[in-house]
Enzyme design. Structure first.
Site, mmCIF file in Angstrom:
data_model
loop_
_atom_site.group_PDB
_atom_site.id
_atom_site.type_symbol
_atom_site.label_atom_id
_atom_site.label_comp_id
_atom_site.label_asym_id
_atom_site.label_seq_id
_atom_site.Cartn_x
_atom_site.Cartn_y
_atom_site.Cartn_z
ATOM 1 N N ARG A 21 0.834 -1.219 0.000
ATOM 2 C CA ARG A 21 0.000 0.000 0.000
ATOM 3 C C ARG A 21 0.864 1.263 0.000
ATOM 4 O O ARG A 21 2.023 1.224 -0.382
ATOM 5 C CB ARG A 21 -0.984 0.016 1.191
ATOM 6 N N ASN A 45 -1.346 -2.449 -7.259
ATOM 7 C CA ASN A 45 -2.801 -2.192 -7.188
ATOM 8 C C ASN A 45 -3.138 -1.158 -6.121
ATOM 9 O O ASN A 45 -3.864 -1.421 -5.179
ATOM 10 C CB ASN A 45 -3.582 -3.501 -6.973
ATOM 11 N N LYS A 103 2.198 -6.432 -14.308
ATOM 12 C CA LYS A 103 1.186 -7.244 -13.626
ATOM 13 C C LYS A 103 -0.128 -7.248 -14.384
ATOM 14 O O LYS A 103 -0.690 -6.185 -14.672
ATOM 15 C CB LYS A 103 0.972 -6.680 -12.213
ATOM 16 N N HIS A 140 -2.400 -12.625 -12.331
ATOM 17 C CA HIS A 140 -3.444 -13.063 -11.392
ATOM 18 C C HIS A 140 -4.337 -14.006 -12.186
ATOM 19 O O HIS A 140 -5.115 -13.569 -13.021
ATOM 20 C CB HIS A 140 -4.235 -11.873 -10.837
ATOM 21 N N HIS A 178 0.481 -16.694 -6.906
ATOM 22 C CA HIS A 178 -0.335 -17.292 -5.842
ATOM 23 C C HIS A 178 -1.199 -18.469 -6.306
ATOM 24 O O HIS A 178 -2.421 -18.413 -6.242
ATOM 25 C CB HIS A 178 -1.185 -16.243 -5.126
ATOM 26 N N LEU A 225 -8.187 -13.669 -2.156
ATOM 27 C CA LEU A 225 -8.345 -14.104 -3.536
ATOM 28 C C LEU A 225 -6.981 -14.422 -4.115
ATOM 29 O O LEU A 225 -6.048 -13.652 -3.878
ATOM 30 C CB LEU A 225 -9.046 -13.018 -4.362
ATOM 31 N N ASP A 253 2.043 -12.706 -0.998
ATOM 32 C CA ASP A 253 0.770 -12.027 -1.270
ATOM 33 C C ASP A 253 0.206 -11.408 0.004
ATOM 34 O O ASP A 253 -1.009 -11.259 0.144
ATOM 35 C CB ASP A 253 -0.253 -12.980 -1.910
ATOM 36 N N HIS A 257 -5.254 -5.036 5.271
ATOM 37 C CA HIS A 257 -6.447 -4.181 5.289
ATOM 38 C C HIS A 257 -6.724 -3.808 6.749
ATOM 39 O O HIS A 257 -6.509 -4.643 7.640
ATOM 40 C CB HIS A 257 -7.670 -4.938 4.764
ATOM 41 N N ALA A 269 -10.908 -8.720 0.599
ATOM 42 C CA ALA A 269 -10.053 -9.899 0.433
ATOM 43 C C ALA A 269 -8.612 -9.527 0.730
ATOM 44 O O ALA A 269 -8.138 -8.476 0.302
ATOM 45 C CB ALA A 269 -10.166 -10.414 -0.992
HETATM 46 N N1 OTD Z 1 -5.567 -11.040 -3.065
HETATM 47 N N2 OTD Z 1 -6.107 -9.244 -1.705
HETATM 48 C C1 OTD Z 1 -5.318 -8.401 -2.418
HETATM 49 C C2 OTD Z 1 -4.604 -8.860 -3.478
HETATM 50 C C3 OTD Z 1 -4.488 -10.290 -3.635
HETATM 51 O O1 OTD Z 1 -4.982 -11.276 -5.711
HETATM 52 C C4 OTD Z 1 -4.136 -10.751 -5.002
HETATM 53 O O2 OTD Z 1 -2.978 -10.597 -5.385
HETATM 54 C C5 OTD Z 1 -5.257 -7.019 -1.972
HETATM 55 O O3 OTD Z 1 -5.875 -6.705 -0.939
HETATM 56 O O4 OTD Z 1 -4.578 -6.198 -2.633
HETATM 57 C C6 OTD Z 1 -6.260 -10.542 -2.066
HETATM 58 O O5 OTD Z 1 -7.061 -11.258 -1.458
HETATM 59 ZN ZN ZN Z 2 -1.411 -10.103 -4.570
HETATM 60 ZN ZN ZN Z 3 -3.689 -11.669 -7.369
#
Ligand code: OTD
Ligand code: ZN
Ligand code: ZN
Length: 352
Positions: A21, A45, A103, A140, A178, A225, A253, A257, A269
């Site tokens: 973050r 992200n 990404k 992803h 992941h 996720l 990963d 939050h 997530a």
């Molecule tokens: N999965 N949460 C987040 C990213 C990943 O898919 C991901 O890489 C996030 O909060 O940025 C999550 O559950």
């Molecule tokens: Zn991630």
């Molecule tokens: Zn991801």
């Protein structure tokens, strides 16, 4: 039991998939990773996402400014691929050393991915350029159609998106991020030996299955996720991670939050494992009788795939354990709950 190692010295690990973050959250979580890892692939992200080289560079500067004094931690930056990404900009970023990879988030696949790619057809010229210059694509791997069951999204992605992508771009270096399924493990094993496909494996997917999300009640802090799958998949992931095969490597990963955003009628997530990442992985490898393979997974396979040297220094893990912190304060108002909060782990990372 008497010959079980009490101490383990390994090259300093890297985290090949990390969310840290920005702002107060960055300043709270970054020192925890910097204490353990030599480098980390930083996910782009943010809100708004880091899409261009200039944005990735500004984000890198913010991270470097937030590092504890004397830290040698190195953030490896990524750009978030969109339908409108400019191939020249990516190439400039890669050649100048600002960008390590790109990404790919299918639009709406995970947290803050609304700007993601709506169809591979829209990014063909960009992928061709990346293939030509040797710039890795980090994926992803989930489809996002509402009619695909959430537990099937990875397997359907492998078949309908990744397999055609591998055929269309035979020299593009791809990391399937992941992985959560036996199908993911199989595909990576099939294409790993050619050097063009590898996968990161999170520690939470090695430790929990989908039943864990509902053990005694709903467990919002275990929601991430791709969502955890059934037990047979977890076991396949554990075998893959501890196999020593060079196409599997560490990527937490870790995705922090605020507690309020997780404990909600519509919880976010993401699982926050950064506080004790290497201790958690050590526990898994110990349980699998594979401590001698931890170094390959955590410290050697990732750099080899990315064409980088392993870290020069080492870390020491000691049996005897540590207790995961209860909570991590962010700014006096928000806090993050670490995975396995308050629990005892079997291994401890010795302070420098
Ligand atoms: N999965 N949460 C987040 C990213 C990943 O898919 C991901 O890489 C996030 O909060 O940025 C999550 O559950
Ligand atoms: Zn991630
Ligand atoms: Zn991801």
């Amino acid at each position: 039991m008497t010959d079980a190692p009490q101490r383990l010295t390994i090259r300093r690990p890297d985290d090949w998939h990390l969310h840290i973050r920005s702002g107060a959250m960055l300043r709270a979580v970054l020192p925890l990773t910097a204490r353990q890892m030599g480098r980390a692939i930083i996910m782009p992200n943010l809100v708004p996402p880091a899409v261009t080289t200039t944005q990735a560079e500004a984000y890198r500067d913010e991270i470097l400014a937030a590092l504890p004094a004397g830290s040698r931690f190195q953030p490896l930056m990524t750009a978030y691929l969109t339908d409108g990404t400019d191939a020249d900009d990516l190439e400039r970023g890669f050649r100048s050393g600002v960008l390590t990879a790109v990404k790919l988030y299918p639009a709406h696949a995970t947290t803050n991915s609304a700007h993601g790619v709506t169809s591979i057809a829209h990014v063909v010229p960009v992928l061709e350029r990346m293939q030509a210059i040797g710039m890795p694509l980090l994926v992803h791997g989930e489809v996002t159609h509402a009619d695909v069951d959430i537990f099937d999204r990875e397997a359907v992605f492998l078949e309908t998106v990744l397999t055609p992508l591998l055929a269309r771009f035979p020299r593009l270096k791809i990391v399937l991020e992941h992985i959560t399924t036996a199908e993911g493990v199989d595909l990576v094993r099939r294409h790993g030996p050619s050097g063009r496909l590898a996968a990161t494996i999170t520690v939470h997917h090695l430790m929990i299955n989908r039943s864990s999300l509902f053990a005694g009640g709903i467990r919002p802090h275990l929601y991430c996720l791709p969502i955890a799958k059934r037990e047979s998949h977890r076991l396949a992931l554990r075998r893959a991670a501890t196999s020593g095969e060079p196409w599997f490597f560490l990527g937490t990963d870790s995705a922090p939050h605020p507690i309020g955003a997780k404990e909600s009628a519509c919880g976010c997530a993401g699982i926050f494992t950064a506080a004790t990442a290497i201790e958690l992985y050590a526990q898994v490898f110990d349980e699998e009788g594979a401590l001698d393979r931890l170094e390959a997974f955590a410290s050697l396979n990732g750099p080899a795939f990315y064409g980088l040297p392993p870290n020069a220094d080492s870390i020491i893990l000691e049996r005897g354990g540590c207790v995961v912190p209860d909570v991590l304060d962010v700014d006096g108002r928000n806090a993050v709950l670490p995975f396995r909060s308050g629990e005892r782990l079997d291994w401890r990372l010795l302070a420098e």
